[in-house]
Write a protein that holds these residues in place. Structure first.
Motif, mmCIF file in Angstrom:
data_model
loop_
_atom_site.group_PDB
_atom_site.id
_atom_site.type_symbol
_atom_site.label_atom_id
_atom_site.label_comp_id
_atom_site.label_asym_id
_atom_site.label_seq_id
_atom_site.Cartn_x
_atom_site.Cartn_y
_atom_site.Cartn_z
ATOM 1 N N ILE A 157 34.927 43.507 33.927
ATOM 2 C CA ILE A 157 35.873 44.504 33.446
ATOM 3 C C ILE A 157 35.937 44.407 31.932
ATOM 4 O O ILE A 157 35.927 43.311 31.363
ATOM 5 C CB ILE A 157 37.259 44.299 34.098
ATOM 6 C CG1 ILE A 157 38.226 45.425 33.745
ATOM 7 C CG2 ILE A 157 37.845 42.938 33.729
ATOM 8 C CD1 ILE A 157 39.500 45.427 34.591
ATOM 9 N N GLY B 185 40.145 47.366 30.221
ATOM 10 C CA GLY B 185 40.162 47.762 31.621
ATOM 11 C C GLY B 185 39.618 49.145 31.890
ATOM 12 O O GLY B 185 39.684 49.643 33.014
ATOM 13 N N SER C 86 40.678 43.814 38.426
ATOM 14 C CA SER C 86 41.759 44.398 37.648
ATOM 15 C C SER C 86 42.280 43.338 36.683
ATOM 16 O O SER C 86 41.982 42.149 36.834
ATOM 17 C CB SER C 86 42.891 44.894 38.558
ATOM 18 O OG SER C 86 43.448 43.816 39.298
ATOM 19 N N ARG C 87 43.054 43.784 35.716
ATOM 20 C CA ARG C 87 43.614 42.833 34.762
ATOM 21 C C ARG C 87 45.053 43.186 34.471
ATOM 22 O O ARG C 87 45.425 44.369 34.463
ATOM 23 C CB ARG C 87 42.765 42.767 33.496
ATOM 24 C CG ARG C 87 42.650 44.026 32.695
ATOM 25 C CD ARG C 87 41.515 43.902 31.653
ATOM 26 N NE ARG C 87 41.739 42.770 30.770
ATOM 27 C CZ ARG C 87 40.752 42.158 30.084
ATOM 28 N NH1 ARG C 87 39.504 42.601 30.189
ATOM 29 N NH2 ARG C 87 41.025 41.139 29.305
ATOM 30 N N ASP C 88 45.830 42.150 34.222
ATOM 31 C CA ASP C 88 47.246 42.293 33.894
ATOM 32 C C ASP C 88 47.448 41.589 32.563
ATOM 33 O O ASP C 88 47.506 40.362 32.498
ATOM 34 C CB ASP C 88 48.113 41.681 34.998
ATOM 35 C CG ASP C 88 49.597 41.904 34.782
ATOM 36 O OD1 ASP C 88 50.024 42.056 33.621
ATOM 37 O OD2 ASP C 88 50.337 41.916 35.784
ATOM 38 N N THR D 284 37.496 44.677 44.133
ATOM 39 C CA THR D 284 38.195 45.416 43.097
ATOM 40 C C THR D 284 38.651 44.448 42.029
ATOM 41 O O THR D 284 39.376 43.490 42.323
ATOM 42 C CB THR D 284 39.423 46.165 43.653
ATOM 43 O OG1 THR D 284 39.014 47.031 44.716
ATOM 44 C CG2 THR D 284 40.085 46.992 42.555
ATOM 45 N N THR E 85 34.690 49.172 34.726
ATOM 46 C CA THR E 85 34.421 48.060 35.641
ATOM 47 C C THR E 85 33.008 48.211 36.184
ATOM 48 O O THR E 85 32.427 49.299 36.154
ATOM 49 C CB THR E 85 35.423 48.031 36.803
ATOM 50 O OG1 THR E 85 35.357 49.288 37.518
ATOM 51 C CG2 THR E 85 36.849 47.832 36.308
ATOM 52 N N VAL F 115 43.248 38.028 35.155
ATOM 53 C CA VAL F 115 42.354 39.011 35.764
ATOM 54 C C VAL F 115 42.239 38.661 37.245
ATOM 55 O O VAL F 115 42.184 37.485 37.609
ATOM 56 C CB VAL F 115 40.973 38.993 35.088
ATOM 57 C CG1 VAL F 115 39.986 39.884 35.842
ATOM 58 C CG2 VAL F 115 41.096 39.457 33.640
#
Length: 127
Positions: A51, A55, A71-73, A69, A58, A79
């Motif tokens: 990613i 973001g 994702s990152r926060d 899947t 991907t 991640v």
């Protein structure tokens, strides 16, 4: 100390799900491309997903398309890799890695040039 720490692995039955986490300490993941890699027993390490730093892009390996899947926060400096419909061939040690690249718009599944690596989390898919 600058490090990445993976968590969330474990023993799961085929068809199950896991969410792996990659948490950074000592630095912020903002501006870093993050990749997830795995190494199955007796096999070479392969890239499974990546990613970009914001973001916006991907990428997934063939083995994970439709099931993984990423994702990152940013607030949690973490991640994630959600893995659904787990198969026995998903068994392996999953590593996350980070590479400083704030401007790239697309990531590739290559493990060279990464700045930081975690120690991995073991995923075992078995009955």
């Amino acid at each position: 100390q600058l490090q990445l720490v993976e968590s969330g692995g474990g023993l799961v039955q085929p068809g199950g799900s896991l969410r792996l986490s990659c948490a950074a300490s000592g630095f912020t993941l903002n501006g870093y491309v993050i990749g997830w890699f795995r190494q199955a027993p007796g096999k070479e390490r392969e890239g499974v997903s990546c990613i970009t730093s914001r973001g916006g892009n991907t990428n997934y390996g063939d083995s994970g398309k439709g099931r993984f899947t990423i994702s990152r926060d940013s607030a949690k400096n973490t991640v994630y890799l959600q893995i659904n419909s787990l198969k026995p061939e998903d068994t392996g040690i999953y590593y996350c890695a980070a590479r400083r690249a704030p401007l790239i718009r697309a990531c590739v599944l290559k493990d060279n040039g990464m700045d930081y690596w975690g120690k991995g989390t073991l995923v075992t898919v078995s009955t």
